[in-house]
Design an enzyme around this catalytic site. Structure first.
Site, short mmCIF file in Angstrom:
data_model
loop_
_atom_site.label_atom_id
_atom_site.label_comp_id
_atom_site.label_asym_id
_atom_site.label_seq_id
_atom_site.Cartn_x
_atom_site.Cartn_y
_atom_site.Cartn_z
N SER A 120 -32.64 -12.39 -16.60
CA SER A 120 -31.93 -11.18 -17.03
C SER A 120 -31.22 -10.51 -15.85
O SER A 120 -30.21 -9.83 -16.04
CB SER A 120 -32.90 -10.19 -17.69
OG SER A 120 -33.81 -9.66 -16.74
N LYS A 169 -53.94 -16.79 -19.94
CA LYS A 169 -54.60 -17.51 -21.03
C LYS A 169 -55.69 -16.64 -21.65
O LYS A 169 -55.84 -16.58 -22.88
CB LYS A 169 -55.20 -18.81 -20.49
CG LYS A 169 -55.81 -19.70 -21.58
CD LYS A 169 -56.49 -20.92 -21.00
CE LYS A 169 -55.49 -21.89 -20.41
NZ LYS A 169 -56.15 -23.14 -19.92
N SER A 215 -45.24 -3.96 -17.26
CA SER A 215 -44.09 -4.75 -16.83
C SER A 215 -43.14 -3.91 -15.99
O SER A 215 -42.97 -2.70 -16.24
CB SER A 215 -43.34 -5.27 -18.07
OG SER A 215 -42.09 -5.81 -17.71
N ASP A 257 -25.19 30.30 -13.11
CA ASP A 257 -24.25 30.26 -11.98
C ASP A 257 -24.73 31.06 -10.78
O ASP A 257 -24.48 30.68 -9.62
CB ASP A 257 -22.86 30.73 -12.42
CG ASP A 257 -22.88 32.06 -13.17
OD1 ASP A 257 -23.96 32.70 -13.25
OD2 ASP A 257 -21.84 32.47 -13.69
#
Length: 750
Positions: free
Chosen positions: A51, A287, A329, A545
């Site tokens: 990616s 696994k 991730s 402001d």
């Protein structure tokens, strides 16, 4: 499932890079005396690194007059259990030169080591046949270490993508090891660049480009995203009402990471929302994580969809419209920030990563309740879009960097000892980019947008009349900001965010104008942050402001380094900002520093706020104009040396001119205004006890002496020593808006 989306991606990237200025590219090649086509080998190991590498590959392929591209595929791309993701490379119409089966199954620590060894055995033959000039290696995976080791030992130049970053687990060590082997570095953030410099890498071989995937993320406009959501999650799912889960094993603590994954699944089951669960990567422990999924029946649970792989184009649409992403991730803390999607980052795998405010960290995710509580806090929120990791222009910078590489230079790396100081300026144009902000000033008359550098230089300024309606005003703000952001690339400025200065009462935490002044119509209960952040993919800050003027003084003006000071704006109205212990004071309801509405007389003139005797009713531009009109109506304004046209509007400037030319009534009005302002300042001194008062705005120079006189007459002796000065800033509103961005982004600690 992904043919049409990949075709769209292929066309968009190819056309983009095809249309780059060929004349400019030719000049770069001639300047370097390098007419040789650069033979580039891109090696991709898994769905995640592709990616990031794909946008670069599209760019290289679009310029065959400069580059030859060879693609090598290895690692988990070629494993059925991980989706056979090499197919998406073929779908993108890239010719795969070599496929190398390098993964030794077992998904434990020994299998990772054996996989590196197998890759080292197979790669020399491939590299001997290809003979690339340069190899592009991404990230921090064990496969990438094998690639970098092989290339370095075979005297092939290495370009490393995403070096200098910090995260948890063994990935850190691998990433920095590749940095030491690499000859050239493309990093994504300023911090990563500084880390590379501190690691003694050659400054001239470091490019701060941003993350290549952001070039795709920030242009991802897919109107048919609902069909993607339904394809992966079911027909009955709505946007912002589902979760994306992506969790990998932590190789330095596999047992704990498996337990944490089990707790995460339990929390998601209890939370009872539709969830897309992606299988973990090929690291040691994966696994066991898959066993946990099957033990809990995730693949058959009605609320879950478990998948091995989602094409990147579809994945970014899924996370962009999700209610939340959860896991560990790097995608969650990096790419997802571009959409403002809430993220829950679990455990230590990403410790040290720079993150946007959309990320909630659950470092010690040791109970189901903690994770469930995090889901309750984050789900369904929407945060400002973050561009920490890129601005969408990484690939053009990288291509330019590649063209600048001189193959005649010695191959041997040079290290810069000792470590360099902070803020080293680079001396080549593709590295030297000025950190800047987009500043927006919403005045009663004009709307202004500017590109402002870190040093307070206004690089470019745009001015338009401020529209009268909300819709027209917001449309114009967006148009001007987009134009300025595009121009920033041409003037070599990197935009860090957008700062907005506006009149009225503002909630800066939410970016909302709560109540406007009467000078700006249709401007109450207005959310400025969300539409501008969504349109520009930039973080947005908003403030009053007067507060912005104080921030401008703190960063660029007389207030620099001063712990306690007050700024008073003297213009159309009277406003201000208070800095106490180096920080801006907003107050409990964001109404602090409404200094123009300090009452100095119980029976004074009526103020626009509805009260009487406010400073603004005496000393503002509107007040002086009111008094000037009265004198003019009585033929008492004009004196010798003054003249006015019939259609000319009487203003405060006429009153000041008349006073200077000896008009005693005009002079008396100005002295009264100065006294009122001075009394207000005395009240401020007795309340806040600042060491400095800064008068800003067009009327400041006319009031400064009167204010000092009132302080000498009326103030307590303990505060009479205060300094009263006139601001030397030409444009405090724009500079203050810019400082909202520049102060935040440079002080932020992750």
């Amino acid at each position: 499932k992904y043919t049409s989306f990949h075709l769209n991606r292929k066309k968009s990237f190819y056309l983009y890079f095809k249309n780059l200025s060929k004349q400019k590219q030719k000049e770069v090649m001639e300047k370097n005396g390098n007419n040789h086509k650069l033979r580039v080998c891109v090696a991709t190991c898994n769905r995640a690194d592709y990616s990031k590498l794909a946008p670069i590959m599209f760019g290289i392929k679009a310029e065959p007059q400069f580059f030859e591209l060879d693609v090598v595929v290895l690692g988990s791309h070629l494993i059925d259990d991980y989706g056979n993701t090499y197919r998406m490379i073929e779908q993108d119409d890239f010719d795969i030169h070599t496929r190398l089966h390098t993964i030794v199954r077992g998904e434990d620590e020994a299998a990772m080591v054996e996989s590196v060894g197998l890759a080292l055995v197979k790669l020399p033959d491939v590299l001997n046949r290809l003979k690339p000039d340069i190899m592009i290696v991404h990230g921090d995976r064990f496969d990438a270490l094998a690639l970098a080791t092989s290339a370095a030992l075979m005297n092939i130049r290495i370009l490393h993508i995403e070096g200098g970053e910090v995260s948890g687990t063994i990935d850190d060590s691998i990433r920095h090891a590749i940095t030491k082997l690499a000859h050239y570095h493309v990093c994504c953030t300023r911090s990563a660049e500084q880390h590379l410099i501190a690691m003694c890498e050659d400054h001239d071989r470091i490019l701060l480009a941003g993350c290549p995937s952001y070039d795709k993320l920030l242009s991802a406009k897919n109107k048919d995203y609902m069909s993607i959501i339904r394809m992966w999650l079911g027909e009955d799912v709505k946007t912002r009402d589902y979760i994306v889960a992506l969790q990998h094993p932590v190789t330095t603590d596999i047992k704990h990471s498996i337990k944490m994954f089990e707790l995460t699944l339990d929390a998601l089951i209890s939370f009872n929302k539709r969830t897309l669960v992606l299988f973990p990567n090929v690291d040691a422990g994966s696994k066991e994580m898959v066993r946990v999924m099957r033990k809990k029946g995730i693949e058959h649970h009605p609320n879950f969809r478990a998948v091995k792989h989602v094409p990147f184009d579809q994945f970014i649409q899924l996370v962009a419209h999700a209610g939340c992403m959860i896991g560990n991730s790097s995608c969650g803390v990096r790419e997802v920030g571009a959409f403002g999607t809430p993220v829950i980052n679990l455990g230590t795998r990403q410790t040290g990563r720079e993150t946007g405010e959309n990320v909630l960290h659950v470092r010690d995710a040791d109970t189901q309740d903690k994770i469930l509580h995090a889901l309750q806090l984050q789900f369904g929120k929407q945060y400002p879009c973050s561009k920490i990791y890129g601005d969408g222009n990484a690939v053009p910078r990288i291509l330019k960097f590649l063209k600048s590489i001189d193959l005649k230079e010695p191959l041997q790396k040079k290290f810069c000892f000792p470590p360099v100081k902070d803020n080293i300026s680079q001396d080549i144009d593709h590295i030297l980019e000025t950190q800047s902000a987009l500043a927006v000033d919403l005045g009663g008359t004009n709307l202004r947008v500017a590109i402002v550098s870190m040093k307070g230089e206004i690089v470019k300024k745009y001015t338009q009349l401020n529209p009268k309606t909300y819709e027209d005003r917001l449309e114009l703000i967006l148009k001007m900001c987009v134009e300025a952001a595009s121009e920033a690339v041409n003037v070599n400025c990197r935009i860090l965010g957008v700062g907005i200065s506006t009149g009225g009462r503002v909630n800066p935490r939410e970016g909302i104008v709560l109540h406007s002044t009467k000078l700006i119509q249709e401007w109450s209960s207005v959310d400025l942050r969300t539409p501008i952040s969504d349109a520009l993919h930039l973080p947005v800050w908003v403030d009053n402001d007067g507060n912005c003027a104080a921030l401008a003084e703190r960063k660029f003006g007389h207030g620099k380094g001063i712990e306690n000071f007050v700024t008073l704006i003297t213009g159309t109205g009277i406003g201000g900002g208070i800095i106490h212990q180096h920080e801006l004071i907003h107050g409990s309801s964001f109404c602090a520093a409404e200094l123009g509405h300090i009452v100095v007389s119980l029976d004074g003139p009526e103020c626009l706020c509805g009260s009487q005797g406010c400073i603004e009713a005496y000393a503002s531009g509107i007040a002086l104009q009111r008094e000037a009109k009265k004198l003019h109506d009585e033929d008492l304004l004009l004196v010798e040396g003054m003249s006015m046209k019939k259609e000319e509007v009487v203003s405060a400037a006429h009153l000041i001119q008349a006073a200077k030319l000896g008009n005693t009534k005009a002079d008396s009005i100005l002295r009264t205004a100065g006294t009122a302002l001075g009394l207000g300042v005395v009240n401020i001194l007795h309340t806040m006890n600042p060491s400095l008062v800064i008068l800003s705005g067009v009327l400041a120079s006319h009031y400064v002496n009167a204010v000092k006189d009132v302080i000498n007459r009326q103030a307590l002796s303990s505060v009479k020593t205060v300094d009263v000065v006139v601001s030397n800033l030409a444009d405090p509103a724009l500079l203050g808006a810019a400082s909202l961005v520049l102060d935040y982004t440079t002080r932020r600690i992750y």
